[in-house]
Design a protein around this motif. Structure first.
Motif, short mmCIF file in Angstrom:
data_model
loop_
_atom_site.label_atom_id
_atom_site.label_comp_id
_atom_site.label_asym_id
_atom_site.label_seq_id
_atom_site.Cartn_x
_atom_site.Cartn_y
_atom_site.Cartn_z
N GLY A 1 -45.92 15.35 -28.98
CA GLY A 1 -45.08 14.10 -28.67
C GLY A 1 -45.85 13.03 -27.93
O GLY A 1 -47.07 12.94 -28.06
N MET A 2 -45.04 12.34 -27.38
CA MET A 2 -45.72 10.87 -26.54
C MET A 2 -46.38 11.27 -25.42
O MET A 2 -47.26 10.52 -24.92
CB MET A 2 -44.76 9.97 -26.66
CG MET A 2 -45.35 8.41 -26.60
SD MET A 2 -44.06 7.25 -26.23
CE MET A 2 -43.95 6.45 -27.63
N PHE A 3 -45.99 12.38 -24.74
CA PHE A 3 -46.12 12.59 -23.14
C PHE A 3 -47.23 14.01 -23.00
O PHE A 3 -46.81 14.76 -23.69
CB PHE A 3 -45.23 12.62 -22.39
CG PHE A 3 -44.23 11.36 -22.59
CD1 PHE A 3 -44.55 10.09 -22.31
CD2 PHE A 3 -43.09 11.60 -22.98
CE1 PHE A 3 -43.95 9.09 -22.43
CE2 PHE A 3 -42.13 10.42 -23.44
CZ PHE A 3 -42.66 9.15 -23.00
N SER A 4 -47.86 14.02 -21.76
CA SER A 4 -48.11 15.05 -21.40
C SER A 4 -48.11 14.94 -19.64
O SER A 4 -48.26 14.03 -19.21
CB SER A 4 -49.87 15.54 -21.84
OG SER A 4 -49.47 16.39 -22.86
N LEU A 5 -47.63 16.09 -19.28
CA LEU A 5 -47.47 16.04 -17.79
C LEU A 5 -49.03 16.74 -17.25
O LEU A 5 -49.07 17.98 -17.61
CB LEU A 5 -46.31 16.97 -17.27
CG LEU A 5 -46.20 16.69 -15.87
CD1 LEU A 5 -45.13 15.46 -15.90
CD2 LEU A 5 -45.52 17.86 -15.18
N LEU A 6 -49.78 16.14 -16.42
CA LEU A 6 -51.09 16.51 -16.31
C LEU A 6 -50.81 17.66 -14.89
O LEU A 6 -51.72 18.36 -14.93
CB LEU A 6 -51.76 15.39 -15.71
CG LEU A 6 -52.34 14.61 -16.93
CD1 LEU A 6 -53.03 13.26 -16.21
CD2 LEU A 6 -53.03 15.08 -18.07
N MET B 1 -48.11 11.20 -18.65
CA MET B 1 -49.23 10.22 -19.36
C MET B 1 -48.52 9.93 -20.41
O MET B 1 -48.31 10.75 -21.37
CB MET B 1 -50.44 10.49 -19.27
CG MET B 1 -51.05 11.74 -20.07
SD MET B 1 -52.70 12.08 -20.35
CE MET B 1 -53.20 10.68 -21.21
N ASN B 2 -48.61 8.71 -20.89
CA ASN B 2 -48.16 8.18 -22.17
C ASN B 2 -49.40 8.40 -23.04
O ASN B 2 -50.33 7.36 -23.02
CB ASN B 2 -47.57 6.85 -22.44
CG ASN B 2 -47.25 6.35 -23.78
OD1 ASN B 2 -47.73 7.04 -24.79
ND2 ASN B 2 -46.61 5.11 -24.00
N ILE B 3 -49.61 9.47 -24.01
CA ILE B 3 -50.96 9.56 -24.88
C ILE B 3 -51.42 8.65 -25.69
O ILE B 3 -52.42 8.01 -25.79
CB ILE B 3 -50.57 10.94 -25.75
CG1 ILE B 3 -50.56 11.97 -24.95
CG2 ILE B 3 -51.71 11.06 -26.63
CD1 ILE B 3 -51.75 12.60 -24.29
N ALA B 4 -50.11 7.56 -26.19
CA ALA B 4 -50.32 6.57 -27.17
C ALA B 4 -51.03 5.45 -26.29
O ALA B 4 -51.81 4.59 -26.85
CB ALA B 4 -49.38 6.05 -27.79
#
Ligand code: HCI
Length: 394
Positions: A343-348, A372-375
């Motif tokens: 998806g668009m996000f990852s929580l670090l 963070m928005n990966i894109a």
């Protein structure tokens, strides 16, 4: 009257847009709000969308009202897209709504009519807007365990234990795919288990599916929602077209309800429309008509699906490259979860202080919970970001 008011709390994600804009550093990186960006940092209008808009301008002959459920062709196409043939159509109804948020609000209002003051269980963490949305409708909110910040994975056993404890008077909100904010998702086997539990407890399920097609593809991303639809007697689904059609500002979403039988579905739908009437009467047509045109035209649909595939692959590639960059720099597999997330996000899973440090010292903007928005990274900023991340986490 107004002198009694205190300032309302800001939406932290929206506030970040202005903060980023005010930063004068050329090297700044925007990993904030959930908007797709291509390699050039642009959020493009999809080509199928641009073509459908042209067609709409040429062919539409009236601007008269469409009705409380909005664009019926759009609703039917969205039911097909999300639910496929998982459930008999006479038990499903759809109402176009202003964005996925509008769909959530319609469903929340409906649920508060069906069971006033019921508790909606939200994942810990979840999209921050879920809380005010549910509360504004009169529902209570509570949380269920979901994400293990140490491993970057779903706490599946704890999730199941929490689901087991919920009752038939409760509501549980599940993210259909591409979990926001964590990026950690259920496998098909885990979905099967979740469905087994909620079938047993009778807990009402509301699915929020705002990123269909951003994970592994349109069909794989719909696995969970379709399994729920094919198994449970009742279900509600809030779908968004903001991301997968790039129609953010047009506000296009669809609230779907499934009833135990046709008669219940009709009555429930009348209450859903009553919520629309009390909120805004009728939804805006433009964006929904674009989606209707695309989904009903073979060539445009293919063009849209191909572009969506490119968008998805772009994000998966960034994930893989970032995980590799972090592996090299940290000499560990600590960030491998980035490549597993979808998806668009990852929580670090880093502290708010470190998120602040990334902003202050490196011009990297992400949501305070370390989403963070990966894109937002693009291929060209991966190394720069990995350097910064390794410095603050070391
Ligand atoms: C997101 O970034 O989670 C989605 C975009 C969004 C954020 C805050 C309010 C509305 C929409």
């Amino acid at each position: 009257m107004f002198e009694t008011l205190k300032p309302a709390p800001q939406d932290k994600i929206i506030a970040l847009i202005a903060e980023y804009a005010a930063d004068e550093r050329d090297s700044k990186i925007d990993l904030g709000v959930g908007v797709y960006k291509d390699q050039t940092g642009n959020t493009p209008i999809m080509t199928a969308v641009a073509k459908a808009e042209e067609r709409r301008v040429k062919e539409q002959t009236t601007k008269t009202y469409v009705g409380m459920a909005g664009n019926v062709g759009f609703n039917n196409a969205m039911i097909d897209l999300v639910l496929g043939d998982s459930v008999s159509r006479d038990r499903v109804r759809g109402a176009q709504a202003p964005g996925g948020t509008g769909a959530l609000r319609l469903i929340a209002d409906l649920l508060n009519v069906a069971k006033p003051g019921a508790t909606v269980y939200l994942s810990d963490p979840t999209w921050p807007n879920h809380v005010p949305l549910m509360s504004a409708a009169g529902l209570k909110t509570a949380t269920y365990p979901y994400f293990d910040a140490e491993t970057g994975l779903v706490k599946f056993d704890e999730l199941c234990a929490a689901l087991e404890k919920m009752t038939a008077d409760d509501i549980v909100l599940l993210h259909g795919c591409c979990h926001n904010p964590t990026g950690a998702n259920l496998t098909d086997e885990q979905w099967d288990k979740v469905v087994e539990i909620v079938q047993k407890t009778g807990t009402f399920v509301l699915v929020d599916i705002a990123y269909l097609g951003f994970g592994d593809g349109l069909e794989p991303d719909a696995y969970g929602v379709r399994k729920l639809a094919s198994t449970l007697p009742e279900l509600a689904v809030a779908a968004s077209c903001s991301k997968n059609f790039g129609l953010y500002r047009e506000r296009v979403g669809c609230a779907m309800i499934i009833g135990a039988n046709e008669e219940v579905a009709n009555i429930t739908f009348s209450q859903l429309l009553s919520a629309a009437r009390a909120n805004y009467s009728m939804p805006p047509d433009h964006g929904a008509e674009i989606v209707r045109i695309i989904l009903n035209d073979e060539a445009l649909r293919k063009e849209w699906e191909d572009e969506l595939t490119q968008v998805r692959n772009h994000m998966v590639t960034i994930r893989e490259k970032l995980a590799e960059a972090m592996r090299q720099r940290s000499n560990s597999a600590d960030f491998d979860f980035l490549a597993e997330h979808r998806g668009m996000f990852s929580l670090l899973g880093i502290s708010q202080d470190k998120v602040e440090q990334l902003k202050k010292d490196f011009g990297v903007y992400m949501v305070g919970n370390s989403r963070m928005n990966i894109a937002g990274l693009g291929m060209d900023k991966i190394e720069q970001f990995a350097d910064a991340l390794v410095k603050v986490t070391r």
